[in-house]
Design a protein around this motif. Structure first.
Motif, mmCIF file in Angstrom:
data_model
loop_
_atom_site.group_PDB
_atom_site.id
_atom_site.type_symbol
_atom_site.label_atom_id
_atom_site.label_comp_id
_atom_site.label_asym_id
_atom_site.label_seq_id
_atom_site.Cartn_x
_atom_site.Cartn_y
_atom_site.Cartn_z
ATOM 1 N N TYR A 172 0.816 -1.214 0.000
ATOM 2 C CA TYR A 172 0.000 0.000 0.000
ATOM 3 C C TYR A 172 0.848 1.261 0.000
ATOM 4 C CZ TYR A 172 -4.037 -2.855 1.438
ATOM 5 O OH TYR A 172 -5.038 -3.784 1.523
ATOM 6 N N LEU A 173 0.273 2.270 -0.580
ATOM 7 C CA LEU A 173 0.824 3.616 -0.604
ATOM 8 C C LEU A 173 -0.247 4.535 -0.037
ATOM 9 C CD1 LEU A 173 2.875 5.696 -1.946
ATOM 10 C CD2 LEU A 173 1.398 5.548 -3.939
ATOM 11 N N PHE A 174 0.127 5.427 0.883
ATOM 12 C CA PHE A 174 -0.805 6.382 1.486
ATOM 13 C C PHE A 174 -0.262 7.785 1.266
ATOM 14 C CE2 PHE A 174 -0.895 2.460 3.896
ATOM 15 C CZ PHE A 174 -2.248 2.172 3.998
ATOM 16 N N TRP A 175 -1.154 8.754 1.128
ATOM 17 C CA TRP A 175 -0.714 10.140 0.967
ATOM 18 C C TRP A 175 -1.743 11.106 1.535
ATOM 19 C CZ3 TRP A 175 -2.729 7.167 -2.831
ATOM 20 C CH2 TRP A 175 -3.833 7.665 -3.510
ATOM 21 N N THR A 176 -1.263 12.310 1.836
ATOM 22 C CA THR A 176 -2.138 13.393 2.276
ATOM 23 C C THR A 176 -2.245 14.410 1.148
ATOM 24 O OG1 THR A 176 -0.346 14.728 3.227
ATOM 25 C CG2 THR A 176 -1.389 13.130 4.674
ATOM 26 N N GLU A 177 -3.394 15.083 1.096
ATOM 27 C CA GLU A 177 -3.618 16.133 0.100
ATOM 28 C C GLU A 177 -4.194 17.357 0.768
ATOM 29 O OE1 GLU A 177 -5.273 15.764 -3.757
ATOM 30 O OE2 GLU A 177 -5.336 13.584 -3.579
ATOM 31 N N TRP A 178 -3.688 18.530 0.369
ATOM 32 C CA TRP A 178 -4.207 19.807 0.865
ATOM 33 C C TRP A 178 -5.311 20.314 -0.054
ATOM 34 C CZ3 TRP A 178 -0.822 24.027 3.396
ATOM 35 C CH2 TRP A 178 -0.239 23.513 4.543
ATOM 36 N N GLY A 179 -5.082 20.657 -1.229
ATOM 37 C CA GLY A 179 -5.959 21.129 -2.289
ATOM 38 C C GLY A 179 -7.374 21.549 -1.949
ATOM 39 N N GLN A 180 -8.213 21.554 -2.964
ATOM 40 C CA GLN A 180 -9.611 21.958 -2.824
ATOM 41 C C GLN A 180 -10.393 20.973 -1.961
ATOM 42 O OE1 GLN A 180 -11.204 24.778 -4.021
ATOM 43 N NE2 GLN A 180 -9.115 25.440 -4.452
ATOM 44 N N THR A 181 -10.038 19.704 -2.051
ATOM 45 C CA THR A 181 -10.705 18.673 -1.256
ATOM 46 C C THR A 181 -9.647 17.912 -0.468
ATOM 47 O OG1 THR A 181 -12.327 18.450 -3.041
ATOM 48 C CG2 THR A 181 -12.343 16.747 -1.349
ATOM 49 N N PRO A 182 -9.279 18.419 0.707
ATOM 50 C CA PRO A 182 -8.244 17.748 1.501
ATOM 51 C C PRO A 182 -8.662 16.318 1.850
ATOM 52 C CG PRO A 182 -8.750 19.913 2.398
ATOM 53 C CD PRO A 182 -9.790 19.621 1.367
ATOM 54 N N CYS A 183 -7.698 15.407 1.829
ATOM 55 C CA CYS A 183 -8.033 14.009 2.104
ATOM 56 C C CYS A 183 -6.786 13.202 2.419
ATOM 57 C CB CYS A 183 -8.769 13.395 0.919
ATOM 58 S SG CYS A 183 -7.753 13.185 -0.553
ATOM 59 N N ILE A 184 -7.049 11.957 2.827
ATOM 60 C CA ILE A 184 -6.031 10.928 2.970
ATOM 61 C C ILE A 184 -6.367 9.875 1.924
ATOM 62 C CG2 ILE A 184 -4.948 9.206 4.464
ATOM 63 C CD1 ILE A 184 -4.663 11.989 5.630
ATOM 64 N N GLY A 185 -5.403 9.546 1.060
ATOM 65 C CA GLY A 185 -5.641 8.572 -0.006
ATOM 66 C C GLY A 185 -4.832 7.310 0.189
ATOM 67 N N LYS A 186 -5.280 6.258 -0.499
ATOM 68 C CA LYS A 186 -4.625 4.947 -0.441
ATOM 69 C C LYS A 186 -4.669 4.324 -1.833
ATOM 70 C CE LYS A 186 -5.662 0.340 1.418
ATOM 71 N NZ LYS A 186 -6.622 -0.413 2.240
ATOM 72 N N ALA A 187 -3.602 3.652 -2.209
ATOM 73 C CA ALA A 187 -3.557 2.915 -3.477
ATOM 74 C C ALA A 187 -2.564 1.774 -3.327
ATOM 75 C CB ALA A 187 -3.136 3.829 -4.625
ATOM 76 N N HIS A 188 -2.553 0.881 -4.325
ATOM 77 C CA HIS A 188 -1.499 -0.124 -4.383
ATOM 78 C C HIS A 188 -0.214 0.560 -4.829
ATOM 79 C CE1 HIS A 188 -3.902 -3.641 -3.498
ATOM 80 N NE2 HIS A 188 -4.823 -3.203 -4.343
ATOM 81 N N LEU A 189 0.914 -0.088 -4.637
ATOM 82 C CA LEU A 189 2.203 0.528 -4.932
ATOM 83 C C LEU A 189 2.385 0.876 -6.412
ATOM 84 C CD1 LEU A 189 4.614 -1.486 -2.608
ATOM 85 C CD2 LEU A 189 3.678 0.810 -2.265
ATOM 86 N N ASP A 190 1.584 0.285 -7.273
ATOM 87 C CA ASP A 190 1.649 0.637 -8.694
ATOM 88 C C ASP A 190 0.669 1.749 -9.055
ATOM 89 O OD1 ASP A 190 -0.803 -0.634 -8.591
ATOM 90 O OD2 ASP A 190 -0.302 -2.187 -10.055
ATOM 91 N N GLY A 191 -0.050 2.286 -8.037
ATOM 92 C CA GLY A 191 -1.008 3.367 -8.265
ATOM 93 C C GLY A 191 -2.422 2.901 -8.560
ATOM 94 N N SER A 192 -2.636 1.607 -8.623
ATOM 95 C CA SER A 192 -3.973 1.089 -8.934
ATOM 96 C C SER A 192 -4.865 1.096 -7.699
ATOM 97 C CB SER A 192 -3.882 -0.334 -9.498
ATOM 98 O OG SER A 192 -3.383 -1.227 -8.531
ATOM 99 N N GLU A 193 -6.169 0.970 -7.935
ATOM 100 C CA GLU A 193 -7.188 0.896 -6.883
ATOM 101 C C GLU A 193 -7.083 2.044 -5.887
ATOM 102 O OE1 GLU A 193 -8.278 -2.947 -5.352
ATOM 103 O OE2 GLU A 193 -7.274 -3.936 -7.025
ATOM 104 N N LYS A 194 -7.025 3.237 -6.430
ATOM 105 C CA LYS A 194 -6.926 4.446 -5.613
ATOM 106 C C LYS A 194 -8.253 4.714 -4.912
ATOM 107 C CE LYS A 194 -6.863 8.600 -7.401
ATOM 108 N NZ LYS A 194 -6.583 9.878 -8.001
#
Length: 137
Positions: free
Chosen positions: A45-67
């Motif tokens: 898994y890969l996790f990230w935070t986003e500030w932008g217009q819609t702040p969130c915590i995201g998750k995907a597989h290490l290849d970027g799939s299934e975000k």
């Protein structure tokens, strides 16, 4: 081994080998100011935070799939993110709400406030064993 990073100037998440070879973009769509990143190699898994217009915590597989978006409510400026590998929890700190929170990293459920301060401006968070470390600006 690989290294992952966010580029919030171009709204990308990239990966490369430790020596810089085989660099490629794994997520380029649907990102708006990605901030911090955490990787769970065992679970893939890969996790990230986003500030932008819609702040969130995201998750995907290490290849970027299934975000997927794990957290989108009650979040404003999620800065640092960290994984508790023993407890399977994902921690993040928010510079606007002045909180450190956690969720189950598989489901995104069981959201809990771990620490709540005032005027702290939390910048990064790390979890090791029974301890939580954070920095502020």
């Amino acid at each position: 081994g690989n290294i992952y990073w966010t580029d919030h100037g171009f709204n990308l998440i990239e990966v490369a080998r430790l020596n810089g070879s085989f660099r490629y973009v794994i997520i380029s769509q649907g990102l708006d100011q990605p901030r911090s990143i955490a990787v769970h190699p065992e679970k893939g898994y890969l996790f990230w935070t986003e500030w932008g217009q819609t702040p969130c915590i995201g998750k995907a597989h290490l290849d970027g799939s299934e975000k997927v978006v794990l957290v989108s409510l009650g979040i404003a400026w999620p800065n640092g993110i960290s994984i508790d590998y023993e407890e399977n929890k994902l921690y993040w700190c928010d510079a606007r709400t002045d909180k450190i929170e956690r969720i189950d990293l598989e489901s995104g459920g069981n959201r809990e406030i771990v620490l709540s301060g005032s005027n702290v401006d939390m910048f990064s968070v790390a979890v090791f064993g029974a301890y939580i470390y954070w920095s502020d600006r």
